[in-house]
Design a protein around this motif. Structure first.
Motif, PDB file in Angstrom:
ATOM      1  N   TRP A  50     -56.568  -2.012  39.812  1.00 18.45           N
ATOM      2  CA  TRP A  50     -55.575  -2.962  40.339  1.00 18.45           C
ATOM      3  C   TRP A  50     -54.156  -2.484  40.030  1.00 18.45           C
ATOM      4  CZ3 TRP A  50     -51.837  -5.905  37.824  1.00 18.45           C
ATOM      5  CH2 TRP A  50     -51.203  -6.861  38.622  1.00 18.45           C
ATOM      6  N   MET A  51     -53.936  -2.043  38.792  1.00 20.64           N
ATOM      7  CA  MET A  51     -52.607  -1.576  38.407  1.00 20.64           C
ATOM      8  C   MET A  51     -52.213  -0.341  39.206  1.00 20.64           C
ATOM      9  SD  MET A  51     -49.954  -2.130  36.542  1.00 20.64           S
ATOM     10  CE  MET A  51     -50.538  -3.328  35.337  1.00 20.64           C
ATOM     11  N   CYS A  52     -53.164   0.555  39.405  1.00 20.17           N
ATOM     12  CA  CYS A  52     -52.889   1.790  40.150  1.00 20.17           C
ATOM     13  C   CYS A  52     -52.481   1.476  41.588  1.00 20.17           C
ATOM     14  CB  CYS A  52     -54.116   2.688  40.116  1.00 20.17           C
ATOM     15  SG  CYS A  52     -53.892   4.259  40.995  1.00 20.17           S
ATOM     16  N   TYR A  53     -53.252   0.621  42.263  1.00 21.28           N
ATOM     17  CA  TYR A  53     -52.943   0.297  43.655  1.00 21.28           C
ATOM     18  C   TYR A  53     -51.666  -0.535  43.771  1.00 21.28           C
ATOM     19  CZ  TYR A  53     -57.565   2.113  44.728  1.00 21.28           C
ATOM     20  OH  TYR A  53     -58.661   2.941  44.852  1.00 21.28           O
ATOM     21  N   SER A  54     -51.394  -1.351  42.763  1.00 20.04           N
ATOM     22  CA  SER A  54     -50.144  -2.116  42.765  1.00 20.04           C
ATOM     23  C   SER A  54     -48.941  -1.186  42.628  1.00 20.04           C
ATOM     24  CB  SER A  54     -50.147  -3.138  41.625  1.00 20.04           C
ATOM     25  OG  SER A  54     -51.164  -4.098  41.792  1.00 20.04           O
ATOM     26  N   CYS A  55     -49.079  -0.152  41.787  1.00 14.88           N
ATOM     27  CA  CYS A  55     -47.997   0.824  41.626  1.00 14.88           C
ATOM     28  C   CYS A  55     -47.822   1.663  42.891  1.00 14.88           C
ATOM     29  CB  CYS A  55     -48.285   1.736  40.435  1.00 14.88           C
ATOM     30  SG  CYS A  55     -48.116   0.926  38.826  1.00 14.88           S
ATOM     31  N   ILE A  56     -48.949   2.042  43.506  1.00 10.07           N
ATOM     32  CA  ILE A  56     -48.878   2.796  44.762  1.00 10.07           C
ATOM     33  C   ILE A  56     -48.156   1.970  45.833  1.00 10.07           C
ATOM     34  CG2 ILE A  56     -50.246   3.695  46.682  1.00 10.07           C
ATOM     35  CD1 ILE A  56     -52.305   4.618  44.620  1.00 10.07           C
ATOM     36  N   GLY A  57     -48.457   0.662  45.865  1.00  6.37           N
ATOM     37  CA  GLY A  57     -47.778  -0.220  46.812  1.00  6.37           C
ATOM     38  C   GLY A  57     -46.286  -0.270  46.571  1.00  6.37           C
ATOM     39  N   TRP A  58     -45.890  -0.307  45.294  1.00  7.55           N
ATOM     40  CA  TRP A  58     -44.461  -0.331  44.963  1.00  7.55           C
ATOM     41  C   TRP A  58     -43.794   0.977  45.403  1.00  7.55           C
ATOM     42  CZ3 TRP A  58     -41.362   2.742  41.842  1.00  7.55           C
ATOM     43  CH2 TRP A  58     -40.093   2.231  41.555  1.00  7.55           C
ATOM     44  N   VAL A  59     -44.459   2.104  45.131  1.00  4.81           N
ATOM     45  CA  VAL A  59     -43.912   3.402  45.533  1.00  4.81           C
ATOM     46  C   VAL A  59     -43.780   3.461  47.055  1.00  4.81           C
ATOM     47  CG1 VAL A  59     -44.374   5.882  45.631  1.00  4.81           C
ATOM     48  CG2 VAL A  59     -44.764   4.627  43.501  1.00  4.81           C
ATOM     49  N   TRP A  60     -44.779   2.945  47.767  1.00  7.25           N
ATOM     50  CA  TRP A  60     -44.747   2.945  49.224  1.00  7.25           C
ATOM     51  C   TRP A  60     -43.594   2.104  49.755  1.00  7.25           C
ATOM     52  CZ3 TRP A  60     -46.202   4.961  53.707  1.00  7.25           C
ATOM     53  CH2 TRP A  60     -46.141   4.170  54.856  1.00  7.25           C
ATOM     54  N   GLY A  96     -52.396  -4.388  45.104  1.00  5.36           N
ATOM     55  CA  GLY A  96     -53.551  -4.318  44.224  1.00  5.36           C
ATOM     56  C   GLY A  96     -54.604  -5.342  44.591  1.00  5.36           C
ATOM     57  N   ASN A  97     -54.157  -6.568  44.901  1.00  2.00           N
ATOM     58  CA  ASN A  97     -55.103  -7.613  45.303  1.00  2.00           C
ATOM     59  C   ASN A  97     -55.793  -7.254  46.616  1.00  2.00           C
ATOM     60  OD1 ASN A  97     -54.243  -9.030  43.064  1.00  2.00           O
ATOM     61  ND2 ASN A  97     -52.826 -10.331  44.202  1.00  2.00           N
ATOM     62  N   GLY A  98     -55.023  -6.729  47.558  1.00  2.00           N
ATOM     63  CA  GLY A  98     -55.597  -6.361  48.846  1.00  2.00           C
ATOM     64  C   GLY A  98     -56.621  -5.253  48.720  1.00  2.00           C
ATOM     65  N   ALA A  99     -56.308  -4.246  47.889  1.00  3.34           N
ATOM     66  CA  ALA A  99     -57.245  -3.139  47.698  1.00  3.34           C
ATOM     67  C   ALA A  99     -58.548  -3.621  47.074  1.00  3.34           C
ATOM     68  CB  ALA A  99     -56.602  -2.060  46.822  1.00  3.34           C
ATOM     69  N   LEU A 100     -58.451  -4.473  46.059  1.00  6.60           N
ATOM     70  CA  LEU A 100     -59.668  -4.982  45.407  1.00  6.60           C
ATOM     71  C   LEU A 100     -60.480  -5.855  46.348  1.00  6.60           C
ATOM     72  CD1 LEU A 100     -58.517  -5.822  41.762  1.00  6.60           C
ATOM     73  CD2 LEU A 100     -59.586  -3.746  42.645  1.00  6.60           C
ATOM     74  N   LEU A 101     -59.802  -6.647  47.181  1.00  7.72           N
ATOM     75  CA  LEU A 101     -60.531  -7.471  48.150  1.00  7.72           C
ATOM     76  C   LEU A 101     -61.296  -6.602  49.150  1.00  7.72           C
ATOM     77  CD1 LEU A 101     -58.073 -10.411  48.976  1.00  7.72           C
ATOM     78  CD2 LEU A 101     -60.340 -10.582  47.934  1.00  7.72           C
ATOM     79  N   VAL A 102     -60.658  -5.542  49.612  1.00  2.19           N
ATOM     80  CA  VAL A 102     -61.338  -4.638  50.548  1.00  2.19           C
ATOM     81  C   VAL A 102     -62.541  -3.988  49.878  1.00  2.19           C
ATOM     82  CG1 VAL A 102     -61.105  -2.441  51.789  1.00  2.19           C
ATOM     83  CG2 VAL A 102     -59.331  -4.188  52.006  1.00  2.19           C
ATOM     84  N   ALA A 109     -55.556   0.588  27.150  1.00  2.00           N
ATOM     85  CA  ALA A 109     -54.830   0.686  28.419  1.00  2.00           C
ATOM     86  C   ALA A 109     -55.010  -0.566  29.264  1.00  2.00           C
ATOM     87  CB  ALA A 109     -55.315   1.922  29.189  1.00  2.00           C
ATOM     88  N   ALA A 110     -56.271  -1.027  29.395  1.00  2.00           N
ATOM     89  CA  ALA A 110     -56.539  -2.176  30.264  1.00  2.00           C
ATOM     90  C   ALA A 110     -55.884  -3.447  29.744  1.00  2.00           C
ATOM     91  CB  ALA A 110     -58.045  -2.373  30.407  1.00  2.00           C
ATOM     92  N   TRP A 111     -56.110  -3.760  28.469  1.00  3.62           N
ATOM     93  CA  TRP A 111     -55.571  -5.010  27.928  1.00  3.62           C
ATOM     94  C   TRP A 111     -54.067  -4.951  27.731  1.00  3.62           C
ATOM     95  CZ3 TRP A 111     -58.321  -9.189  28.322  1.00  3.62           C
ATOM     96  CH2 TRP A 111     -59.708  -9.079  28.391  1.00  3.62           C
ATOM     97  N   GLY A 112     -53.557  -3.762  27.391  1.00  4.45           N
ATOM     98  CA  GLY A 112     -52.104  -3.621  27.252  1.00  4.45           C
ATOM     99  C   GLY A 112     -51.389  -3.807  28.579  1.00  4.45           C
TER     100      GLY A 112
END
Length: 289
Positions: free
Chosen positions: A14-24, A51-57, A149-152
């Protein structure tokens, strides 16, 4: 793989896809408008809707492998999510972060065709190419580091989300107070202009009374000069009032709104308050100067 281990990996996805979305979003704005603007809805460099959209897909289309079906299904899921988020923001905070009303093939200004195509293509790429590689990568992270990493990251994202949500919830109240300040400043400027014009008219009457004893030609010339003077006064006053009002409004924007709220207004040029639309239009105009 244990349930906790899977949940922690999902957090990283989720964090990775959220960051990718921000970069995009930020990169696209930089390319199209040649202007650096932090396009995240939160303060950190993430766009949670991606991130939410990627996980839903990944969840809803986990068994779909046909690229066409995946593209269409991903587009529908992404646009549905975008529509719901836009509607929820407006319902909760009385603001629209984006508005596609002027775009072709839009639905209530919340989603439109280009978004469907872009999200569909992006989600298809994620499902078929990126996710297998990312899942393999996160599976190799040692357990202790995965916990940290996950909880932080989850804790940081939650604090950011809380702070951003509080800022959005407070924006409507701050805009209301700002509107009252601007209105008061505008009325003050108008009153001052009226006083100045009354004084100018009084001086004009005085001068007319003095020249009435003069020849008619001189009187006409004096009238013309006075009319020119009054016109100059009016033009100068309008310029001064406009400049003063602009400065007053911009100063009030910086004082009345938080840094996060000003950043959101810069990041989303179509952000509008449903209760203070005219004021947000004015603020956008000032911030873009």
């Amino acid at each position: 793989m244990g349930l906790l281990n899977l949940a922690e990996q999902v957090v990283l996805w989720w964090m990775c896809y959220s960051c990718i979305g921000w970069v995009w979003e930020t990169g696209l704005n930089l390319v199209l408008k040649h202007k650096w603007v932090d396009r995240g809805a939160l303060n950190g460099p993430i766009c949670p809707i991606y991130g939410n959209g990627a996980l839903l897909v990944l969840l809803l289309l986990h068994d779909v492998t046909n690229p066409v079906a995946l593209f269409l299904g991903s587009g529908v899921i992404a646009c549905t999510l975008e529509y719901v988020v836009s509607w929820q923001y407006e319902r909760m905070f009385h603001i629209r972060l984006w508005d596609y009303t002027d775009k072709p093939f839009n639905i209530n200004g919340r989603v439109y065709l280009n978004g469907f195509l872009a999200f569909g293509a992006g989600a298809t790429l994620v499902k078929l190419v990126v996710q297998p590689w990312l899942a393999q990568l996160t599976a190799t992270i040692p357990q202790p580091w995965l916990h940290i990493a996950a909880w932080g990251l989850l804790a940081v994202a939650f604090v950011d989300w809380m702070a951003s949500t509080m800022g959005m919830a407070d924006m409507d109240n701050r805009l209301a107070r700002l509107g009252e300040d601007v209105k008061a400043g505008r009325l003050e400027a108008i009153d001052k202009a009226n006083d100045d014009m009354a004084e100018a008219n009084a001086r004009m009457e005085q001068r007319l009374a003095q020249v009435q004893r003069s020849a008619q030609e001189r009187l006409d010339q004096t009238r013309e000069r006075i009319d020119d003077t009054i016109a100059d006064i009016r033009a100068a006053r309008r310029r001064d009032e406009s400049a003063a009002l602009d400065r007053l409004t911009k100063d009030h924007v910086r004082r009345a709104l938080s840094r996060q709220q000003v950043r959101l207004l810069r990041a989303f040029p179509s952000l509008r308050s449903s209760t203070h639309r005219e004021l947000t239009d004015r603020i956008h105009d000032l911030l873009e100067r």
